[in-house]
Design an enzyme around this catalytic site. Structure first.
Site, mmCIF file in Angstrom:
data_model
loop_
_atom_site.group_PDB
_atom_site.id
_atom_site.type_symbol
_atom_site.label_atom_id
_atom_site.label_comp_id
_atom_site.label_asym_id
_atom_site.label_seq_id
_atom_site.Cartn_x
_atom_site.Cartn_y
_atom_site.Cartn_z
ATOM 1 N N THR A 57 0.804 -1.169 -0.098
ATOM 2 C CA THR A 57 -0.171 0.040 0.000
ATOM 3 C C THR A 57 0.784 1.406 0.078
ATOM 4 O OG1 THR A 57 -0.236 0.173 2.433
ATOM 5 C CG2 THR A 57 -1.986 -1.128 1.136
ATOM 6 N N GLY A 58 2.145 1.051 0.339
ATOM 7 C CA GLY A 58 3.028 2.211 0.002
ATOM 8 C C GLY A 58 3.100 2.886 -1.306
ATOM 9 N N SER A 59 3.833 4.116 -1.501
ATOM 10 C CA SER A 59 3.779 4.458 -3.031
ATOM 11 C C SER A 59 4.843 3.455 -3.795
ATOM 12 C CB SER A 59 4.493 5.687 -2.933
ATOM 13 O OG SER A 59 5.630 5.865 -2.263
ATOM 14 N N LYS A 88 -4.176 -2.405 7.236
ATOM 15 C CA LYS A 88 -5.033 -2.321 6.096
ATOM 16 C C LYS A 88 -5.473 -3.867 5.670
ATOM 17 C CE LYS A 88 -3.539 2.048 4.386
ATOM 18 N NZ LYS A 88 -3.026 3.099 3.282
ATOM 19 N N ILE A 91 14.110 -5.319 -1.628
ATOM 20 C CA ILE A 91 14.397 -4.072 -2.602
ATOM 21 C C ILE A 91 15.038 -2.824 -1.796
ATOM 22 C CG2 ILE A 91 13.300 -2.382 -4.516
ATOM 23 C CD1 ILE A 91 13.299 -5.459 -5.059
ATOM 24 N N GLU A 136 16.516 0.161 -0.087
ATOM 25 C CA GLU A 136 17.961 0.620 -0.094
ATOM 26 C C GLU A 136 18.051 1.341 1.332
ATOM 27 O OE1 GLU A 136 20.821 3.888 -2.735
ATOM 28 O OE2 GLU A 136 18.675 3.627 -3.185
ATOM 29 N N TYR A 161 20.256 -3.668 -16.086
ATOM 30 C CA TYR A 161 19.498 -3.040 -17.076
ATOM 31 C C TYR A 161 20.230 -2.928 -18.684
ATOM 32 C CZ TYR A 161 17.333 -1.698 -12.748
ATOM 33 O OH TYR A 161 16.569 -1.459 -11.470
ATOM 34 N N GLU A 209 31.784 -5.491 -8.853
ATOM 35 C CA GLU A 209 32.523 -4.095 -8.545
ATOM 36 C C GLU A 209 33.530 -4.097 -7.544
ATOM 37 O OE1 GLU A 209 28.680 -1.992 -7.639
ATOM 38 O OE2 GLU A 209 28.970 -2.671 -5.498
ATOM 39 N N HIS A 231 27.696 1.993 -4.096
ATOM 40 C CA HIS A 231 27.224 1.169 -3.236
ATOM 41 C C HIS A 231 28.086 1.265 -1.977
ATOM 42 C CE1 HIS A 231 25.289 -1.435 -6.577
ATOM 43 N NE2 HIS A 231 24.339 -0.718 -6.102
#
Length: 293
Positions: free
Chosen positions: A17-19, A43, A100, A102, A165, A213, A251
């Site tokens: 429910t968060g953005s 909720k 996910i 960070e 990506y 890296e 990072h």
């Protein structure tokens, strides 16, 4: 085939429910992911509408698993609450937790990873601070854009989201079995070695791209593993060839200490294990292209 995430995976979203949770749930659904629910203790009982797809909200991961048969969770909660969310997923016994978020404190990551091991290590944790995992054409758990590449025969494991990506885009004409973004924090759940072993065992993965890296020795350890265990062709890229010593680059784990952790040292170790290493992402993609052609 794919590793860890397939068309049969039933996914829930912690923090739906968060953005960020809402935005990426919509994108995951559009990519074909079977999202069967989400969690928010305040909720529970509500139902969210994502362009006509109704997704129920549960109070806990355990409740969501019981009602839906979920076996994957994607975690989109603020850093302060991430440890609690991961521990809840571990206690529920879910098979895969994709973190996910960070900015998770390193001691929190150490704590939930140790907790997972103490519980028998039944939950595979990917992340934190990662783009997630995508098996193109099957399922997408995280924030990897689904339009970059379709299904194919390359396996990809990467510390960097943006380089994930780029590599998927550059090799989109060949496609991928699975792309795994493991994250670049000092302590992460799933490692290069874990992904390399899974790709080696996957009959549909013909070749592997590994993106590392500067900082730490994960790539050197991966090189040893490749030399001893991987028979499929591997190409690599190490981000940070121009990084100055003592400066964190991007990072939290990407920092050179003295003579250890440099891109050149990692390149030498990988090449000694038979891995072709490009000096740029595009050069690395070209090395893979030559192998597959």
């Amino acid at each position: 085939m794919a590793i860890w995430l397939t068309k049969d995976s039933k996914v829930i979203v912690q923090g739906i429910t968060g953005s960020e949770g809402t935005k990426h749930t919509r994108k995951m659904l559009a990519a074909g992911t079977d999202i069967v629910g989400g969690t928010n203790p305040r909720k529970a009982g509500q139902e969210l509408d994502f362009d006509g797809v109704k997704v129920p909200v549960f109070g806990t991961v355990a409740d969501a698993m019981e009602k839906t048969g979920a076996d994957v969770t994607v975690i989109f909660v603020p850093p302060a609450f991430t440890k609690g969310a991961v521990i809840e997923a571990i206690d529920a016994g879910i098979g895969l937790a994709v973190v996910i978020t960070e900015g998770v404190p390193v001691h929190d990551s150490a704590e939930f990873w140790a907790y997972n091991l103490a519980k028998g290590g039944k939950t595979r944790i990917i992340g934190p601070n990662c783009p997630g995992i995508a098996s193109p054409g099957q399922s997408n758990a995280g924030i990897i854009p689904a339009s970059i590449s379709g299904p194919g025969k390359i396996g990809l494991v990467s510390k960097s989201g943006t380089l994930t990506y780029q590599m998927m885009y550059e090799l989109s004409d060949f496609g991928f079995t699975t792309a795994v973004g493991i994250g670049g924090d000092p302590i992460i759940g799933t490692t290069h070695i874990d992904a390399l072993a899974a790709f080696q065992a996957d009959p549909d993965t013909e070749a592997i791209v590994m993106i590392g890296e500067i900082g730490g020795d994960a790539e050197e350890r991966a090189a040893e593993f490749i030399k001893a265990n991987v028979t499929k062709p591997v190409v690599g890229y190490i981000a940070g060839f121009t990084a100055p010593p003592g400066k964190t680059m991007g990072h939290a784990g990407a920092i050179i200490s003295g003579s250890s952790g440099t891109a050149e040292a990692k390149k030498i170790a990988l090449e000694a294990a038979g891995v072709k290493v490009g000096k740029t992402p595009s050069e690395t993609a070209q090395l893979m292209r030559e192998i597959l052609s």
